[in-house]
Design a protein around this motif. Structure first.
Motif, PDB file in Angstrom:
ATOM      1  N   ARG A 102     -11.861 -14.136   8.025  1.00 32.37           N
ATOM      2  CA  ARG A 102     -10.576 -13.666   8.533  1.00 32.37           C
ATOM      3  C   ARG A 102     -10.292 -12.286   7.926  1.00 32.37           C
ATOM      4  NH1 ARG A 102      -9.175 -18.492   6.534  1.00 32.37           N
ATOM      5  NH2 ARG A 102      -7.588 -17.596   5.150  1.00 32.37           N
ATOM      6  N   SER A 103      -9.732 -11.402   8.734  1.00 36.44           N
ATOM      7  CA  SER A 103      -9.523 -10.023   8.295  1.00 36.44           C
ATOM      8  C   SER A 103      -8.072  -9.610   8.526  1.00 36.44           C
ATOM      9  CB  SER A 103     -10.460  -9.090   9.085  1.00 36.44           C
ATOM     10  OG  SER A 103     -10.187  -7.737   8.817  1.00 36.44           O
ATOM     11  N   TYR A 104      -7.449  -9.087   7.456  1.00 37.46           N
ATOM     12  CA  TYR A 104      -6.053  -8.643   7.521  1.00 37.46           C
ATOM     13  C   TYR A 104      -5.968  -7.185   7.065  1.00 37.46           C
ATOM     14  CZ  TYR A 104      -5.365 -13.688   7.655  1.00 37.46           C
ATOM     15  OH  TYR A 104      -5.439 -15.017   7.994  1.00 37.46           O
ATOM     16  N   VAL A 105      -5.188  -6.408   7.798  1.00 33.88           N
ATOM     17  CA  VAL A 105      -5.090  -4.971   7.536  1.00 33.88           C
ATOM     18  C   VAL A 105      -3.630  -4.547   7.499  1.00 33.88           C
ATOM     19  CG1 VAL A 105      -5.574  -2.670   8.465  1.00 33.88           C
ATOM     20  CG2 VAL A 105      -7.311  -4.465   8.638  1.00 33.88           C
ATOM     21  N   LEU A 106      -3.258  -3.779   6.471  1.00 40.80           N
ATOM     22  CA  LEU A 106      -1.931  -3.155   6.410  1.00 40.80           C
ATOM     23  C   LEU A 106      -2.107  -1.650   6.573  1.00 40.80           C
ATOM     24  CD1 LEU A 106      -1.165  -5.941   5.181  1.00 40.80           C
ATOM     25  CD2 LEU A 106       0.453  -4.713   3.708  1.00 40.80           C
ATOM     26  N   ILE A 107      -1.391  -1.075   7.521  1.00 39.34           N
ATOM     27  CA  ILE A 107      -1.468   0.362   7.764  1.00 39.34           C
ATOM     28  C   ILE A 107      -0.072   0.974   7.716  1.00 39.34           C
ATOM     29  CG2 ILE A 107      -3.555   0.194   9.190  1.00 39.34           C
ATOM     30  CD1 ILE A 107      -1.701   0.503  11.679  1.00 39.34           C
ATOM     31  N   PRO A 108       0.035   2.258   7.399  1.00 44.26           N
ATOM     32  CA  PRO A 108       1.326   2.935   7.500  1.00 44.26           C
ATOM     33  C   PRO A 108       1.672   3.156   8.978  1.00 44.26           C
ATOM     34  CG  PRO A 108      -0.237   4.149   6.111  1.00 44.26           C
ATOM     35  CD  PRO A 108      -1.016   3.143   6.881  1.00 44.26           C
ATOM     36  N   LYS A 109       2.832   2.725   9.386  1.00 43.87           N
ATOM     37  CA  LYS A 109       3.250   2.836  10.787  1.00 43.87           C
ATOM     38  C   LYS A 109       3.205   4.288  11.270  1.00 43.87           C
ATOM     39  CE  LYS A 109       7.183   1.821  13.843  1.00 43.87           C
ATOM     40  NZ  LYS A 109       8.583   1.341  13.884  1.00 43.87           N
ATOM     41  N   ILE A 130       3.294  -1.193   8.466  1.00 39.89           N
ATOM     42  CA  ILE A 130       4.493  -1.253   7.640  1.00 39.89           C
ATOM     43  C   ILE A 130       5.279   0.051   7.730  1.00 39.89           C
ATOM     44  CG2 ILE A 130       3.351  -2.841   6.050  1.00 39.89           C
ATOM     45  CD1 ILE A 130       3.437  -0.450   3.995  1.00 39.89           C
ATOM     46  N   ASP A 131       6.570  -0.047   7.543  1.00 40.11           N
ATOM     47  CA  ASP A 131       7.432   1.131   7.533  1.00 40.11           C
ATOM     48  C   ASP A 131       7.373   1.746   6.134  1.00 40.11           C
ATOM     49  OD1 ASP A 131       9.200   3.069   8.243  1.00 40.11           O
ATOM     50  OD2 ASP A 131      10.985   1.796   8.151  1.00 40.11           O
ATOM     51  N   GLY A 132       6.245   2.374   5.821  1.00 40.37           N
ATOM     52  CA  GLY A 132       6.007   2.955   4.509  1.00 40.37           C
ATOM     53  C   GLY A 132       4.685   3.690   4.522  1.00 40.37           C
ATOM     54  N   ASN A 133       4.236   4.197   3.357  1.00 42.03           N
ATOM     55  CA  ASN A 133       2.991   4.946   3.304  1.00 42.03           C
ATOM     56  C   ASN A 133       1.840   4.096   2.775  1.00 42.03           C
ATOM     57  OD1 ASN A 133       3.222   4.932   0.461  1.00 42.03           O
ATOM     58  ND2 ASN A 133       4.383   6.848   0.462  1.00 42.03           N
ATOM     59  N   PHE A 134       0.673   4.724   2.659  1.00 42.72           N
ATOM     60  CA  PHE A 134      -0.527   4.010   2.221  1.00 42.72           C
ATOM     61  C   PHE A 134      -0.340   3.404   0.832  1.00 42.72           C
ATOM     62  CE2 PHE A 134      -4.291   4.057  -0.465  1.00 42.72           C
ATOM     63  CZ  PHE A 134      -5.144   3.219   0.229  1.00 42.72           C
ATOM     64  N   ASP A 135       0.249   4.172  -0.066  1.00 40.34           N
ATOM     65  CA  ASP A 135       0.383   3.711  -1.443  1.00 40.34           C
ATOM     66  C   ASP A 135       1.224   2.437  -1.526  1.00 40.34           C
ATOM     67  OD1 ASP A 135      -1.002   6.040  -2.711  1.00 40.34           O
ATOM     68  OD2 ASP A 135       0.620   7.103  -1.718  1.00 40.34           O
ATOM     69  N   GLU A 136       2.270   2.358  -0.695  1.00 37.83           N
ATOM     70  CA  GLU A 136       3.096   1.150  -0.655  1.00 37.83           C
ATOM     71  C   GLU A 136       2.308  -0.025  -0.078  1.00 37.83           C
ATOM     72  OE1 GLU A 136       7.600   2.711   0.023  1.00 37.83           O
ATOM     73  OE2 GLU A 136       6.125   3.364   1.497  1.00 37.83           O
ATOM     74  N   ALA A 137       1.498   0.271   0.943  1.00 41.02           N
ATOM     75  CA  ALA A 137       0.661  -0.776   1.548  1.00 41.02           C
ATOM     76  C   ALA A 137      -0.347  -1.313   0.537  1.00 41.02           C
ATOM     77  CB  ALA A 137      -0.060  -0.229   2.777  1.00 41.02           C
ATOM     78  N   LEU A 138      -0.947  -0.427  -0.239  1.00 44.41           N
ATOM     79  CA  LEU A 138      -1.936  -0.846  -1.229  1.00 44.41           C
ATOM     80  C   LEU A 138      -1.307  -1.709  -2.320  1.00 44.41           C
ATOM     81  CD1 LEU A 138      -4.834  -0.779  -2.254  1.00 44.41           C
ATOM     82  CD2 LEU A 138      -4.317   1.370  -3.425  1.00 44.41           C
ATOM     83  N   GLU A 139      -0.085  -1.392  -2.703  1.00 43.61           N
ATOM     84  CA  GLU A 139       0.595  -2.184  -3.730  1.00 43.61           C
ATOM     85  C   GLU A 139       0.816  -3.616  -3.243  1.00 43.61           C
ATOM     86  OE1 GLU A 139       1.992  -3.284  -7.267  1.00 43.61           O
ATOM     87  OE2 GLU A 139       1.043  -1.358  -6.795  1.00 43.61           O
ATOM     88  N   ILE A 140       1.169  -3.759  -1.976  1.00 48.31           N
ATOM     89  CA  ILE A 140       1.354  -5.098  -1.400  1.00 48.31           C
ATOM     90  C   ILE A 140       0.020  -5.834  -1.354  1.00 48.31           C
ATOM     91  CG2 ILE A 140       1.966  -6.358   0.706  1.00 48.31           C
ATOM     92  CD1 ILE A 140       3.961  -4.004   1.272  1.00 48.31           C
ATOM     93  N   VAL A 141      -1.026  -5.119  -0.945  1.00 47.16           N
ATOM     94  CA  VAL A 141      -2.358  -5.726  -0.865  1.00 47.16           C
ATOM     95  C   VAL A 141      -2.833  -6.193  -2.240  1.00 47.16           C
ATOM     96  CG1 VAL A 141      -4.799  -5.119  -0.511  1.00 47.16           C
ATOM     97  CG2 VAL A 141      -3.121  -4.617   1.270  1.00 47.16           C
TER      98      VAL A 141
END
Length: 350
Positions: A102-109, A130-141
């Protein structure tokens, strides 16, 4: 001889249970001499382009992803996750599909080139913008990984950098030694870190006689390493390096300092100029972020940085078709003409 990807070729450096290898036969990319670009850089200078856009999903990310996904399979993981500005998501999606994970991806909108987004989607990943940038996405990941819900395959995963250093091995083999300089775009800074590790490893084993000076280039609107501080809202046309707080920041500084190289910044204008230049002069179509390496050496050449006899390798990290919108915006549209030979010849100015 059959080629079976970087893990098989460099098994000494990438240990794993052979039954767990997940590959799309990545690596083995061309090292192209660029004679016309070389002439612009300086008399007696040789510039080579490492065409990483010719990997299976169109970017260098496949090198690290084959090993990260294979190690996830070896660890019996059922799911993988990443934050991405595009290329990582494309590579993860393809290799996860190959592995049946299974593959999940978070990207900056709104901050990802459509060519890359289409890859993540077509390979069956679940993509969240997500309504944010890459750095915020990486923190969630990171937090998802810490909770054991999925294996993180961003470059904070050490197997990613292990796989990516294979490009340095290839260049050393293709040239017969290391280049004088190696220029790369710098976003999350994993690539400059990995290349330097690869060169050092080959040098320590006597496979090459010298080490290159590493030259890293960030976009001026997204240049935290150059500025010495994180950039809260990074902006650049080169979406692949639109990162304000690189995960491999300290390792990149180590590569710079140990190699006696540099990390500098280039403007979007300089990136776009280099982007069109390498396509029109030496026939290779790269994505905008890739052109940061070309823009960087052109900037240095203005100050007579290079000398005759120098060998420069520029890593072109991704294929131009990753970001067709930027390509179309920067060129003249087709000339419309009726299907009449005389009119066509006139339009051709023949």
């Amino acid at each position: 001889m059959n080629y079976n990807g970087i893990i098989v070729k460099y098994s000494k450096y990438l240990p794993i249970d052979p039954r767990c290898i997940v590959t799309l036969n990545e690596g083995n990319t061309p090292l192209l001499h660029a004679p016309r670009l070389s002439a612009l850089i300086g008399k007696g200078v040789k510039v080579y382009l490492k065409l990483e856009g010719l990997n299976p999903t169109g970017s260098f990310k496949d090198r690290g992803m084959t090993y990260a996904i294979s190690k996830a399979v070896e660890a019996k993981s059922q799911a993988v996750v990443c934050a991405s500005t595009g290329n990582t998501s494309a590579a993860q999606a393809a290799y996860a599909a190959r592995a049946g994970l299974r593959s999940y991806v978070l990207i900056p909108k709104g901050k990802i080139a459509l060519g890359k987004l289409s890859q993540a989607l077509v390979h069956g990943s679940r993509v969240l913008a997500i309504d944010g940038n890459f750095d915020e996405a990486l923190e969630i990941v990171r937090k998802i990984g810490e909770q054991g819900l999925a294996t993180v395959v961003n470059s904070i995963n050490p197997y990613r950098l292990d796989g990516q250093k294979s490009a340095a091995f290839e260049i050393a083999e293709q040239l017969g030694d290391a280049p004088t300089y190696h220029a790369l775009p710098v976003g999350n800074a994993g690539n400059i870190t990995a290349y330097w590790r690869g060169y050092k490893q080959y040098h320590s084993e006597g496979m090459i006689e010298k080490l290159p000076k590493m030259l890293g280039f960030q976009a001026s609107g997204s240049a935290p390493i150059v500025l010495g501080r994180p950039v809260k809202n990074p902006e650049t046309i080169a979406t692949a390096i639109r990162i304000g707080n690189p995960a491999s920041w300290q390792y990149a500084l180590q590569a710079r300092d140990e190699s006696k190289g540099l990390i500098d910044k280039v403007t979007d204008k300089e990136i776009l100029k280099a982007y069109h230049l390498v396509a029109s002069l030496d026939g290779y179509f790269c994505e905008p972020a890739s052109a940061a390496s070309i823009a960087g050496i052109l900037k240095l050449a203005k100050n007579k940085f290079f000398k005759s006899g120098d060998v420069i390798v520029c890593t072109l990290t991704g294929h131009g078709l990753k970001d067709p919108d930027t390509a179309i915006k920067g060129v003249k549209p087709p000339i419309f003409v009726k299907p009449d030979l005389k009119k066509i010849l006139k339009a051709m100015k023949l």
